[in-house]
Design a protein around this motif. Structure first.
Motif, PDB file in Angstrom:
ATOM      1  N   ASN A 196      33.402  40.444  44.121  1.00 44.23           N
ATOM      2  CA  ASN A 196      32.533  41.490  43.562  1.00 44.23           C
ATOM      3  C   ASN A 196      32.858  42.860  44.143  1.00 44.23           C
ATOM      4  OD1 ASN A 196      31.202  39.623  42.023  1.00 44.23           O
ATOM      5  ND2 ASN A 196      29.634  39.222  43.560  1.00 44.23           N
ATOM      6  N   TYR A 197      33.397  42.858  45.365  1.00 44.65           N
ATOM      7  CA  TYR A 197      33.705  44.144  45.992  1.00 44.65           C
ATOM      8  C   TYR A 197      35.089  44.646  45.571  1.00 44.65           C
ATOM      9  CZ  TYR A 197      34.468  47.758  49.488  1.00 44.65           C
ATOM     10  OH  TYR A 197      34.735  48.953  50.102  1.00 44.65           O
ATOM     11  N   TRP A 198      36.123  43.776  45.712  1.00 46.38           N
ATOM     12  CA  TRP A 198      37.493  44.258  45.495  1.00 46.38           C
ATOM     13  C   TRP A 198      37.872  44.313  44.019  1.00 46.38           C
ATOM     14  CZ3 TRP A 198      39.216  46.896  49.237  1.00 46.38           C
ATOM     15  CH2 TRP A 198      39.005  46.529  50.553  1.00 46.38           C
ATOM     16  N   GLY A 199      37.309  43.413  43.196  1.00 46.65           N
ATOM     17  CA  GLY A 199      37.685  43.357  41.790  1.00 46.65           C
ATOM     18  C   GLY A 199      37.570  44.693  41.065  1.00 46.65           C
ATOM     19  N   PRO A 200      36.397  45.381  41.134  1.00 43.02           N
ATOM     20  CA  PRO A 200      36.262  46.665  40.418  1.00 43.02           C
ATOM     21  C   PRO A 200      37.159  47.763  40.977  1.00 43.02           C
ATOM     22  CG  PRO A 200      34.111  45.723  40.951  1.00 43.02           C
ATOM     23  CD  PRO A 200      35.118  44.948  41.711  1.00 43.02           C
ATOM     24  N   ARG A 201      37.681  47.596  42.202  1.00 46.64           N
ATOM     25  CA  ARG A 201      38.473  48.645  42.845  1.00 46.64           C
ATOM     26  C   ARG A 201      39.986  48.424  42.710  1.00 46.64           C
ATOM     27  NH1 ARG A 201      33.683  48.055  45.235  1.00 46.64           N
ATOM     28  NH2 ARG A 201      32.634  49.868  46.156  1.00 46.64           N
ATOM     29  N   LEU A 202      40.393  47.352  42.020  1.00 43.16           N
ATOM     30  CA  LEU A 202      41.819  47.009  41.903  1.00 43.16           C
ATOM     31  C   LEU A 202      42.548  48.083  41.100  1.00 43.16           C
ATOM     32  CD1 LEU A 202      44.159  45.019  42.278  1.00 43.16           C
ATOM     33  CD2 LEU A 202      43.405  43.891  40.181  1.00 43.16           C
ATOM     34  N   VAL A 203      43.696  48.571  41.655  1.00 37.35           N
ATOM     35  CA  VAL A 203      44.530  49.554  40.973  1.00 37.35           C
ATOM     36  C   VAL A 203      45.749  48.872  40.358  1.00 37.35           C
ATOM     37  CG1 VAL A 203      45.991  51.588  41.282  1.00 37.35           C
ATOM     38  CG2 VAL A 203      43.768  51.460  42.437  1.00 37.35           C
ATOM     39  N   GLY A 204      46.451  48.028  41.121  1.00 36.39           N
ATOM     40  CA  GLY A 204      47.642  47.355  40.616  1.00 36.39           C
ATOM     41  C   GLY A 204      48.479  46.798  41.748  1.00 36.39           C
ATOM     42  N   TYR A 205      49.735  46.409  41.408  1.00 34.42           N
ATOM     43  CA  TYR A 205      50.623  45.760  42.356  1.00 34.42           C
ATOM     44  C   TYR A 205      51.942  46.520  42.437  1.00 34.42           C
ATOM     45  CZ  TYR A 205      47.333  41.919  41.582  1.00 34.42           C
ATOM     46  OH  TYR A 205      46.210  41.180  41.491  1.00 34.42           O
ATOM     47  N   GLY A 206      52.562  46.432  43.620  1.00 32.86           N
ATOM     48  CA  GLY A 206      53.853  47.089  43.827  1.00 32.86           C
ATOM     49  C   GLY A 206      54.796  46.197  44.602  1.00 32.86           C
ATOM     50  N   ARG A 207      56.107  46.372  44.371  1.00 35.63           N
ATOM     51  CA  ARG A 207      57.111  45.508  45.017  1.00 35.63           C
ATOM     52  C   ARG A 207      58.114  46.355  45.766  1.00 35.63           C
ATOM     53  NH1 ARG A 207      59.290  41.281  40.964  1.00 35.63           N
ATOM     54  NH2 ARG A 207      57.128  40.616  41.287  1.00 35.63           N
ATOM     55  N   TYR A 208      58.576  45.826  46.916  1.00 38.37           N
ATOM     56  CA  TYR A 208      59.615  46.485  47.722  1.00 38.37           C
ATOM     57  C   TYR A 208      60.779  45.552  47.918  1.00 38.37           C
ATOM     58  CZ  TYR A 208      56.820  50.556  48.980  1.00 38.37           C
ATOM     59  OH  TYR A 208      56.122  51.723  48.947  1.00 38.37           O
TER      60      TYR A 208
END
Length: 452
Positions: A440-452
């Motif tokens: 409930n906390y992190w779900g609404p704040r998700l921006v996306g994913y990145g790879r290195y």
């Protein structure tokens, strides 16, 4: 022969299909076990959060109770000081009463003497006619000045008697008044002392009740702390199991892929051998037919010989070998969880500290920078910088970074995605720990994913 080729081809296809399905089945078994442990982690994390709320509530109540107990203790001390002051005043009043009683005895002696003197003078006036004597004393004066002097003497004598009587009355009234005041003081002080004693007993009872409550709250807090530690230990065990399962899944998947590649290579070689065998068989049949035709007619034999020679020349003519297919250039697949899992799990439980980037304390970007740095990959220091320079991916895998934003305009948090909707990161409430992307906390704040 064509039938054998078709059967071999079908067999190879089925074999490859079976090999292709095995890693998925194996991965599903690991995924189920991983998900089970992740559910346990989330369940224990929720329990820990609830217990932390309970502990904070108990701590606040305990603090309020201790403050009330401190106030009661201060009130008891102040009341004891007042009691000591009242006792001191009582002792003083009793001493004054004792002194007054002694003074009364002395005044009574003086009053008694004055009374005797006044009675004696009164009897003398009655018996001797002292009033006439005073008049005769004035009349016998030889001059005016003598008369005035004798009048003063008589006035002084009469005044002395009057003062004696007034002093007698005043002393008696003073004794009565002092007695009343002292008795009133003693009564008041006794009443006040009794009242203060009652207050003291009430405060002592309140203090005892608060001490019992403090002890009870301490016991409840200790119980809650014990349960919290137990759930944290279970959570840590589940996290460890997740790490081991993820590593085992990677190893098993890699082994399955290698076996699959080997089987494909073997199937390809077998297919090539079968193709070569079929070609050789067809060449043998063609040669037999050519020899039979040559024996029927010499003319035909000559023609056949010429044709055979021409055919032989064409057959033995070297053909250009096919150009080798160049190997595909290796593509950069990015950092995988298998490369960094050891470094990430080795610092689980490390506390959170804003600006922290060492194993003593981390913030979110300090943790990711440390873990990737151990694998030889340098990251920008901030969460926003890591997001900006990463390769954005829509289908994340374990080892990618996952980014969040508090206000939707700037990336403010980063963690390492470990698969199955879970990530590990440095959180303010838990330090370095596993949690779910979709809470409930992190779900609404998700921006996306990145790879290195």
């Amino acid at each position: 022969m064509k039938k054998n080729i078709i059967i071999a081809t079908l067999t190879g296809t089925l074999l490859l299909s079976a090999l292709a399905l095995s890693p998925d089945v194996l991965a599903n078994e690991y995924d189920n076990a991983i998900q089970e442990n992740l559910n346990k982690i989330e369940e224990n994390e929720n329990k820990v959060h609830n217990l932390e709320g309970t502990i904070q509530s108990i701590q606040a109540e305990s603090q309020n109770t201790e403050e009330e107990l401190t106030a009661i203790t201060s009130a008891i001390t102040a009341n004891e000081d007042r009691i000591a002051e009242v006792v001191e005043r009582l002792e003083k009043a009793h001493k004054e009463m004792k002194d007054l009683q002694e003074e009364i005895i002395e005044l009574e002696v003086i009053i008694e003497k004055r009374t005797e003197q006044l009675e004696k003078q009164a009897r003398k006036i009655q018996v001797d006619g002292q009033t006439a004597n005073y008049i005769d004393f004035i009349i016998d004066a030889e001059s005016l000045s003598d008369i005035l002097g004798r009048i003063d003497v008589v006035s002084n004598l009469v005044g002395s008697n009057r003062k004696l009587v007034e002093a007698q009355v005043r002393d008696q009234e003073a004794i009565i008044e002092k007695g009343k005041q002292t008795e009133q003081t003693i009564v008041q002080q006794n009443a006040l002392a009794a009242e203060l004693e009652g207050i003291s007993e009430e405060l002592e009872q309140q203090s005892l009740e608060k001490e019992v409550l403090v002890a009870q709250l301490a016991s409840e807090r200790a119980t809650a702390e014990g349960e919290r530690q137990r759930f944290l230990a279970e959570k840590a065990e589940a996290e460890k199991a997740v790490v081991e399962l993820v590593d085992a899944r990677e190893e098993a998947s890699q082994a399955a892929r290698e076996a699959q590649e080997r089987n494909r290579a073997e199937a390809a070689r077998a297919e090539e051998e079968r193709t070569d065998s079929a070609a050789e068989a067809e060449v043998s049949v063609s040669s037999s037919e050519t020899v039979a035709a040559a024996s029927n007619s010499s003319d035909q034999e000559t023609v056949s010989a010429n044709a055979s020679e021409q055919s032989s020349q064409e057959t033995t003519k070297p053909t250009a070998a096919p150009a080798p297919t160049p190997a595909a250039a290796p593509t950069s697949t990015g950092v995988t969880w298998g490369q960094i899992s050891t470094y990430a799990t080795s610092v689980l439980g490390t506390p959170y500290l804003y600006g922290g980037s060492t194993t003593s304390a981390f913030d979110c970007s300090g943790f990711t920078s440390y873990v990737f740095g151990q694998a030889g990959v340098s990251l920008p220091r901030s969460a926003a910088g890591q997001y900006a320079s990463s390769q954005k991916v829509s289908n994340p895998r374990a080892g990618d970074l996952v980014f969040f934003s508090e206000n939707g305009s700037r990336v403010s948090h980063v963690g390492i995605y470990v698969g199955n909707g879970q990530f590990v990161g440095a959180q303010t409430s838990t330090g370095v720990a596993y949690t779910s992307v979709n809470t409930n906390y992190w779900g609404p704040r998700l921006v996306g994913y990145g790879r290195y």
